[in-house]
Enzyme design. Structure first.
Site, PDB file in Angstrom:
ATOM      1  N   GLY A 278       0.768  -1.244   0.000  1.00 17.92           N
ATOM      2  CA  GLY A 278       0.000   0.000   0.000  1.00 17.92           C
ATOM      3  C   GLY A 278       0.792   1.283   0.000  1.00 17.92           C
ATOM      4  N   PRO A 321       4.707  -4.967  -0.907  1.00 22.34           N
ATOM      5  CG  PRO A 321       6.895  -4.268  -1.319  1.00 22.34           C
ATOM      6  CD  PRO A 321       6.093  -5.225  -0.498  1.00 22.34           C
ATOM      7  N   GLY A 322       3.459  -3.701  -3.954  1.00 20.48           N
ATOM      8  CA  GLY A 322       3.275  -3.992  -5.385  1.00 20.48           C
ATOM      9  C   GLY A 322       3.616  -2.740  -6.159  1.00 20.48           C
ATOM     10  NE  ARG A 323      -0.289   2.184  -5.613  1.00 15.93           N
ATOM     11  CZ  ARG A 323      -1.515   2.184  -6.140  1.00 15.93           C
ATOM     12  NH1 ARG A 323      -1.736   2.797  -7.276  1.00 15.93           N
ATOM     13  NH2 ARG A 323      -2.510   1.584  -5.520  1.00 15.93           N
ATOM     14  NE  ARG A 360      -4.124   3.003 -10.250  1.00 15.90           N
ATOM     15  CZ  ARG A 360      -3.885   4.172  -9.709  1.00 15.90           C
ATOM     16  NH1 ARG A 360      -3.386   5.163 -10.445  1.00 15.90           N
ATOM     17  NH2 ARG A 360      -4.116   4.394  -8.430  1.00 15.90           N
ATOM     18  CE1 TYR A 364      -9.599   2.054  -7.822  1.00 16.28           C
ATOM     19  CE2 TYR A 364      -7.749   2.235  -9.329  1.00 16.28           C
ATOM     20  CZ  TYR A 364      -8.632   1.467  -8.600  1.00 16.28           C
ATOM     21  OH  TYR A 364      -8.527   0.114  -8.655  1.00 16.28           O
ATOM     22  CB  CYS A 391     -17.546   4.643 -27.971  1.00 14.84           C
ATOM     23  SG  CYS A 391     -16.904   4.496 -29.619  1.00 14.84           S
ATOM     24  CD  GLU A 392     -17.330   4.861 -20.651  1.00 10.32           C
ATOM     25  OE1 GLU A 392     -17.615   3.816 -21.269  1.00 10.32           O
ATOM     26  OE2 GLU A 392     -17.215   4.932 -19.433  1.00 10.32           O
ATOM     27  CE1 TYR A 421      -2.810  -3.474  -8.079  1.00 11.35           C
ATOM     28  CE2 TYR A 421      -1.493  -1.564  -7.458  1.00 11.35           C
ATOM     29  CZ  TYR A 421      -1.971  -2.834  -7.187  1.00 11.35           C
ATOM     30  OH  TYR A 421      -1.613  -3.456  -6.015  1.00 11.35           O
TER      31      TYR A 421
END
Ligand code: LLP
Length: 463
Positions: A278, A321-323, A360, A364, A391-392, A421
């Site tokens: 995190g 830890p990842g990120r 992301r 988020y 298309c958004e 991510y």
């Protein structure tokens, strides 16, 4: 975070619109090393290079959009985490951030362990040769088949997330004639200061077993009573993209208190605690992440102190830890396709990817940086919104940023800090072809995850 409008304004407006942006850097050509991977620099012609290779060459060889991952930076970050925590702790890389077989091999070589949270991640880990005992298996709803495979493979630990799972894992382990090493994931009741969707230690969410109402103590009672389980410790992950160490300290304190209660009730001192992942990274120049050695010191100090006051043996600490490892090591390279200036507002810059390679921002409200990387420019800064080709209207990659006003179709722009991510949450929306991940190191670039093709799409569509 200090946010202010740029006094000079963008090319098409005298007054800047409301927005969530900082003033542009004094010189847009300067790459802030906080947000770019370590080998990124500009060459004599002004083009961005990574691992010694210029982006124009990378774009020509691998196409755009594409993620370019700085392998030596990735390895250096693995080593920094391992060194910071030392031989008496374990660092598990969180594979959900980004996992591929090459990544597994790097982790193995750099001495890290691996946290997986699905059968697919487990398969990738085992296939690339990660020793099973160095794998931790997570998830709030692991299927019976996934548990079976994890136990059969001999994973080092399964992190139990619910009362049902305590029994499921115990049964499966017994059937295999083994005692499975497990931890219990507890929710410690910390409100992490991050986006609601990525905060995980308050009680009103799906993960873990609550400490506050005695549920965690009850889970420990049940796990200790089952022959198929060897309870090695307690686990807490409070959320993601967190800068403030206070939440981790509260979490560590509460986890140690639980260990003391377990000792008092059962006469056993559990040997391990896992404090999750995190830790935040810099997506923009406003972010100030902690270094691994600061994090290691803060965590080990608090655990040691709490254990001394509870007269407990200090448990072995693990972190996930990842990120913080992979996030800063990659950038996404895009080609500018169309440019739409809106008088008094901003300029929309459309690129050849979008929410399918980076969800992301839409999910988020994440903030990113962006730079013109195929050349430098002395033009005035203009306020842009970098958008994709989906298309958004929510298909936004970088919500508010500045690029030079002479930006033109065909220019290459790059969004840094997309290692975590982004590819792992990529989709095929609008039948987009998920971009490749190219590892770059010492003047060599090689594809580690290839670009999807239309044949890939049609292969799954069995008519
Ligand atoms: N350990 C556990 C048990 C986790 O659930 C996670 C992340 C990690 C470790 C690694 O967290 P990290 O160090 O990477 O922050 N998709 C979201 C993040 C979701 C994280 C889920 N769990 C995002 O893009 O921000």
């Amino acid at each position: 975070m200090s946010r202010s409008a740029h006094p000079a304004g963008p090319r098409h407006a005298d007054v800047l619109p409301e927005g969530h942006y900082s003033a542009p850097a004094a010189d847009l050509n300067v790459l802030d090393e906080k947000v770019w991977s370590r080998t990124v620099t500009r060459d004599a012609d002004g083009a961005l290079t990574v691992g010694g290779i210029a982006v124009a060459r990378l774009a020509e060889e691998f196409g755009t959009p594409a993620y370019f991952l700085d392998e030596s930076d990735f390895r250096a970050r693995c080593r920094a985490w391992a060194d910071a925590f030392g031989p008496d702790a374990d660092v598990f890389y969180a594979g959900k951030a980004f996992l591929s077989r090459a990544v597994v091999r790097w982790l193995k070589e750099e001495g890290l362990n691996l946290d997986v949270c699905s059968g697919g991640e487990l398969t990738t880990a085992l296939d690339a040769g990660m020793p099973a005992e160095r794998i931790a298996f997570h998830g709030n709803n692991k299927t019976a088949a996934e548990i079976e495979r994890a136990v059969e493979a001999g994973v080092g630990r399964i992190v139990l997330d619910s009362f049902q799972e305590i029994v499921r894992v115990a049964h499966i382990a017994q059937r295999h004639g083994v005692r499975q090493r497990v931890q219990i994931r507890v929710t410690v009741g910390v409100e992490a200061h991050t986006h609601e969707f990525i905060a995980t230690a308050h009680e009103d969410q799906k993960f873990g077993i609550a400490l506050a109402d005695g549920q965690a103590a009850e889970a420990v009672r049940r796990a200790l009573a089952l022959d198929g389980l060897e309870l090695i410790g307690v686990h807490s992950h409070i959320g993601s993209q967190i800068f403030d160490m206070a939440g981790f300290e509260v979490s560590a304190r509460r986890v140690v208190q639980l260990l003391a209660e377990i000792r008092d009730e059962h006469g056993v001192e559990l040997p391990e605690i896992d404090l999750g992942g995190g830790l935040g990274i810099a997506y923009t120049s406003d972010d100030d992440p902690r270094e691994p050695h600061e994090i290691a010191k803060a965590l080990s100090d608090i655990v040691t102190r709490e254990c001394e006051s509870a007269k407990l043996r200090t448990p072995r600490i693990s972190v996930e830890p990842g990120r913080a490892i992979v996030g800063p090591t990659a950038f996404t390279l895009y080609e500018v396709g169309t440019i739409k200036p809106l008088e008094g507002l901003r300029t929309y810059v459309s690129v050849d990817g979008g929410m399918s390679d980076n969800i992301r921002t839409a999910l988020y409200d994440a903030e990113y940086s962006v730079a013109l990387v195929s050349r430098t420019s002395d033009a005035e800064p203009m306020l842009v919104r970098v958008v994709g080709k989906h298309c958004e209207s929510g298909d936004i990659v970088v919500k508010d940023a500045f690029l030079p006003a002479d930006l033109a179709p065909g220019d290459l722009i790059a969004v840094p800090a997309t290692g975590a991510y982004c590819r792992s949450m990529a989709s095929n929306y609008n039948h987009a072809l998920r971009p490749p991940v190219v590892a770059v190191r010492d003047g060599e670039a090689r594809v580690i995850v290839r670009r999807e093709t239309e044949e890939d799409l049609l292969r799954l569509d069995v008519g």
